[in-house]
Each structure stands twice: as structure tokens, then as C-alpha cells.
Motif scaffolding. Sequence first.
Motif, PDB file in Angstrom:
ATOM      1  N   GLN A   1     -49.277  12.411   5.067  1.00 14.17           N
ATOM      2  CA  GLN A   1     -48.833  12.375   3.682  1.00 14.17           C
ATOM      3  C   GLN A   1     -48.128  11.076   3.276  1.00 14.17           C
ATOM      4  OE1 GLN A   1     -49.759  14.378   1.351  1.00 14.17           O
ATOM      5  NE2 GLN A   1     -48.638  13.166  -0.155  1.00 14.17           N
ATOM      6  N   PRO A   2     -47.201  10.523   4.095  1.00 14.87           N
ATOM      7  CA  PRO A   2     -46.539   9.262   3.690  1.00 14.87           C
ATOM      8  C   PRO A   2     -47.533   8.118   3.461  1.00 14.87           C
ATOM      9  CG  PRO A   2     -45.373  10.269   5.520  1.00 14.87           C
ATOM     10  CD  PRO A   2     -46.638  11.038   5.354  1.00 14.87           C
ATOM     11  N   TYR A   3     -48.553   8.048   4.312  1.00 11.25           N
ATOM     12  CA  TYR A   3     -49.553   6.991   4.179  1.00 11.25           C
ATOM     13  C   TYR A   3     -50.458   7.238   2.967  1.00 11.25           C
ATOM     14  CZ  TYR A   3     -48.057   6.044   8.960  1.00 11.25           C
ATOM     15  OH  TYR A   3     -47.314   5.755  10.063  1.00 11.25           O
ATOM     16  N   LEU A   4     -50.789   8.514   2.734  1.00 14.17           N
ATOM     17  CA  LEU A   4     -51.614   8.856   1.580  1.00 14.17           C
ATOM     18  C   LEU A   4     -50.868   8.582   0.274  1.00 14.17           C
ATOM     19  CD1 LEU A   4     -53.191  12.196   2.878  1.00 14.17           C
ATOM     20  CD2 LEU A   4     -54.244   9.920   2.830  1.00 14.17           C
TER      21      LEU A   4
ATOM     22  N   LEU B   1     -53.234   1.832   9.883  1.00 19.64           N
ATOM     23  CA  LEU B   1     -53.798   0.871  10.834  1.00 19.64           C
ATOM     24  C   LEU B   1     -52.966  -0.412  10.870  1.00 19.64           C
ATOM     25  CD1 LEU B   1     -56.302   0.445  12.700  1.00 19.64           C
ATOM     26  CD2 LEU B   1     -57.394  -0.664  10.757  1.00 19.64           C
ATOM     27  N   SER B   2     -52.632  -0.948   9.693  1.00 21.19           N
ATOM     28  CA  SER B   2     -51.881  -2.206   9.637  1.00 21.19           C
ATOM     29  C   SER B   2     -50.478  -2.064  10.218  1.00 21.19           C
ATOM     30  CB  SER B   2     -51.799  -2.701   8.193  1.00 21.19           C
ATOM     31  OG  SER B   2     -51.088  -1.781   7.395  1.00 21.19           O
ATOM     32  N   GLU B   3     -49.881  -0.884  10.083  1.00 20.03           N
ATOM     33  CA  GLU B   3     -48.523  -0.672  10.584  1.00 20.03           C
ATOM     34  C   GLU B   3     -48.471  -0.457  12.094  1.00 20.03           C
ATOM     35  OE1 GLU B   3     -46.484   2.396   8.529  1.00 20.03           O
ATOM     36  OE2 GLU B   3     -46.400   1.297   6.620  1.00 20.03           O
ATOM     37  N   ASN B   4     -49.569   0.006  12.673  1.00 17.40           N
ATOM     38  CA  ASN B   4     -49.539   0.388  14.089  1.00 17.40           C
ATOM     39  C   ASN B   4     -50.454  -0.440  14.983  1.00 17.40           C
ATOM     40  OD1 ASN B   4     -47.877   3.118  14.109  1.00 17.40           O
ATOM     41  ND2 ASN B   4     -49.260   3.210  12.344  1.00 17.40           N
ATOM     42  N   PHE B   5     -51.191  -1.396  14.410  1.00 17.21           N
ATOM     43  CA  PHE B   5     -52.198  -2.114  15.198  1.00 17.21           C
ATOM     44  C   PHE B   5     -51.585  -2.923  16.338  1.00 17.21           C
ATOM     45  CE2 PHE B   5     -55.236  -5.481  16.143  1.00 17.21           C
ATOM     46  CZ  PHE B   5     -56.398  -4.736  16.288  1.00 17.21           C
TER      47      PHE B   5
ATOM     48  N   ALA C   1     -57.251  -1.654  -3.583  1.00 14.16           N
ATOM     49  CA  ALA C   1     -56.255  -0.720  -3.065  1.00 14.16           C
ATOM     50  C   ALA C   1     -56.630  -0.300  -1.649  1.00 14.16           C
ATOM     51  CB  ALA C   1     -56.169   0.503  -3.970  1.00 14.16           C
ATOM     52  N   ARG C   2     -55.631  -0.139  -0.793  1.00 15.19           N
ATOM     53  CA  ARG C   2     -55.878   0.263   0.587  1.00 15.19           C
ATOM     54  C   ARG C   2     -55.884   1.777   0.704  1.00 15.19           C
ATOM     55  NH1 ARG C   2     -51.493  -2.511   4.193  1.00 15.19           N
ATOM     56  NH2 ARG C   2     -50.173  -1.708   2.528  1.00 15.19           N
ATOM     57  N   SER C   3     -56.621   2.260   1.667  1.00  8.67           N
ATOM     58  CA  SER C   3     -56.642   3.699   1.943  1.00  8.67           C
ATOM     59  C   SER C   3     -55.452   4.059   2.826  1.00  8.67           C
ATOM     60  CB  SER C   3     -57.943   4.084   2.645  1.00  8.67           C
ATOM     61  OG  SER C   3     -57.993   3.492   3.942  1.00  8.67           O
ATOM     62  N   GLY C   4     -55.194   5.355   2.951  1.00  9.31           N
ATOM     63  CA  GLY C   4     -54.108   5.806   3.822  1.00  9.31           C
ATOM     64  C   GLY C   4     -54.320   5.360   5.254  1.00  9.31           C
ATOM     65  N   PHE C   5     -55.566   5.421   5.718  1.00 10.05           N
ATOM     66  CA  PHE C   5     -55.860   5.005   7.086  1.00 10.05           C
ATOM     67  C   PHE C   5     -55.637   3.504   7.271  1.00 10.05           C
ATOM     68  CE2 PHE C   5     -59.094   3.301  10.076  1.00 10.05           C
ATOM     69  CZ  PHE C   5     -58.508   3.754  11.251  1.00 10.05           C
ATOM     70  N   ASN C   6     -56.017   2.694   6.269  1.00  5.25           N
ATOM     71  CA  ASN C   6     -55.813   1.248   6.368  1.00  5.25           C
ATOM     72  C   ASN C   6     -54.341   0.894   6.481  1.00  5.25           C
ATOM     73  OD1 ASN C   6     -58.484   0.493   6.344  1.00  5.25           O
ATOM     74  ND2 ASN C   6     -58.604   0.328   4.128  1.00  5.25           N
ATOM     75  N   ILE C   7     -53.514   1.608   5.731  1.00  6.72           N
ATOM     76  CA  ILE C   7     -52.071   1.366   5.797  1.00  6.72           C
ATOM     77  C   ILE C   7     -51.537   1.769   7.170  1.00  6.72           C
ATOM     78  CG2 ILE C   7     -49.825   2.025   4.833  1.00  6.72           C
ATOM     79  CD1 ILE C   7     -51.290   2.401   2.138  1.00  6.72           C
TER      80      ILE C   7
ATOM     81  N   LEU D   1     -56.604   4.027  17.452  1.00  2.73           N
ATOM     82  CA  LEU D   1     -55.880   4.364  16.231  1.00  2.73           C
ATOM     83  C   LEU D   1     -56.684   5.322  15.357  1.00  2.73           C
ATOM     84  CD1 LEU D   1     -54.333   0.905  15.322  1.00  2.73           C
ATOM     85  CD2 LEU D   1     -53.091   2.979  15.957  1.00  2.73           C
ATOM     86  N   PHE D   2     -57.999   5.168  15.348  1.00  5.81           N
ATOM     87  CA  PHE D   2     -58.837   6.083  14.573  1.00  5.81           C
ATOM     88  C   PHE D   2     -58.728   7.501  15.123  1.00  5.81           C
ATOM     89  CE2 PHE D   2     -62.918   8.234  13.788  1.00  5.81           C
ATOM     90  CZ  PHE D   2     -62.916   8.223  12.399  1.00  5.81           C
TER      91      PHE D   2
END
Length: 288
Positions: free
Chosen positions: A218-221, A186-190, A178-184, A205-206
Motif C-alpha cells: 500500500q505505501p508504494y501504491l 525497486l528503486s528503494e531496495n535495488f 509516473a512510476r508504478s508501485g513496483f518501480n518505486i 526483488l520481483f
Amino acid sequence: MAVAAALLGRTAGLGLVTATGGRRLLLRCGTGAGLRERGTGTLLDGTVVCRAGGAAEQCLSRGISSDQRPKRPLTAYLRFVIDNRPAFREKNPEASNLELIKILAGAWKELPASQKQVYEEARKTDWKRYGEQMAAYKAQLTPAQAAALKEERRKQLAKRRSIRAKRELNLLGKPKRARSGFNIFLSENFQESEGTSPVAKLKKLFDTWQKLSTSQKQPYLQLAEDDKVRYENEMKSWEAKMIELGREDLVRSKKQRLKKKPAETSKQAETAKASSAGNKAKLKKSEE
């Protein structure tokens, strides 16, 4: 400055070394090797000596007498590939490199044992020579260099075992974690992120993620929570399949239960202790 140098070293495949007088040196660990660990060492009389347990032992041990270090002999199959690749390329000019390798692998499988033996004998001859050269090479090493060489070998074997295990799990279709909120996030904005390099984009991005409010995160979490449910459901199905195949060693549930029991018992004990303390406090207050 030191942080920037360390970051540069990691991205360029360099080892960070502390030289006499506190000077910082960057040593390249191979070519095109991607990200590598960094560590510290000392430059004494032109010789790099690894500090015991340093993370750059692999890089530094290769820097020691690199011209004298014997190279491992090629396998029989690789000898066959090198000898026959030009001819197969001429016969298959439009084939990609991957397709050509598959063709060569098929040809090797169909090769008669008598012809394979020629390559095998060449490998054995080179392997014997390699053993003699390696013994002579090790005999000239200092204790520190020998220790670094041993540690390098240990890490290489551990890495190979890890790669084989991951490859096996991929072949068996193990679900992705499972991906974390930050990973999601990251993938959407990289792709659209500012930065001249992947590392710069990641850092940008970090920093952006750290500055987001709870409501913005919240949406990513929530997507991360949904992905956890997906992962657990897929893992249950996959583990059931592994049990059917007789691969209980890959099933995590038994191990997790064993690991969780002490933690859960400890947590329950703490909860009971807190509850008991609360009840005592209430009782004492009522008595007063």
C-alpha cells in the motif's frame, strides 16, 4: 534450462539459435552492445539462416558473410575528428573525453569551407566505392539472407527515429512518466538487494514484491498514485507550453480523447445494458 539460457543470452548480448537436432547455440551480437533481442534460426551446412520474422534477424544477418560485408564510410566530421584528435589531445591534456569532443566540434564549425571540402571529397569517394561493394555483396546473398538484411535496415531506421524523437522530447523538457508501485519499490531496495548481477537482483526483488501482502504494498501504491497526480499536472503545463510553441503534434490530449471516446461509449453501452437487464429482472420478480 532453456529459460536460463534465454536469460543469459539477453544479458550478455547474445542471440539464441536453434541448430539442427534441437541443439541450442548462443551467438554474440556485437561487442558491449548491452541487452539485445533473441530469436531462432537454423544452422544448415555451417550457414545461419534466419527464420522469417525472427527477432534475431539483426544478429543473424550480421553473422552471414560478416567478413565480406562492406562497412559504411565515415562522415566528413568523423574524418576530421580522427585526423585531429591526437593534436587536440596534446594541446588539452587535462580535458576529459567529452570536453575534447566539444573542442573538436567547435573547431569543425570554425573550419573554413575549403578545408571541410577536403574531408567531404574523401567521404564521397569512399561512399561511391561503398555503393559498388554493397551491390556486389547483395548480389551473392540468398533470398533469405537478403530478406534478413532488409529487415535489419528497417529496424535500424526505426531505432534511429525513436532515438531522435526521445532526444527531442528530452530537450523540450517533457515530464517523466509516473512510476508504478513496483518501480518505486525497486528503486528503494535495488542497492541492498541480494544477487550477483543486476538481473539476479531484479528477479529477487520481483519475487519479493509478488509475496508482499496488500497492506505491505500500500505505501508504494500510494506513492505511485501521488506520482500520477504529479505527472498529470506537469504534463498539462508542458502541453500548454508546446501549444504556445506551435508544437500541437506533441500534445496527447486530442489524440487521447479520440481514442477514449469509442471506449467510453462502449463502456456506457455496457453499463446501460446491465442496468436495463437488472431493471427487467426486478420487474419480472415483482410481477411474480
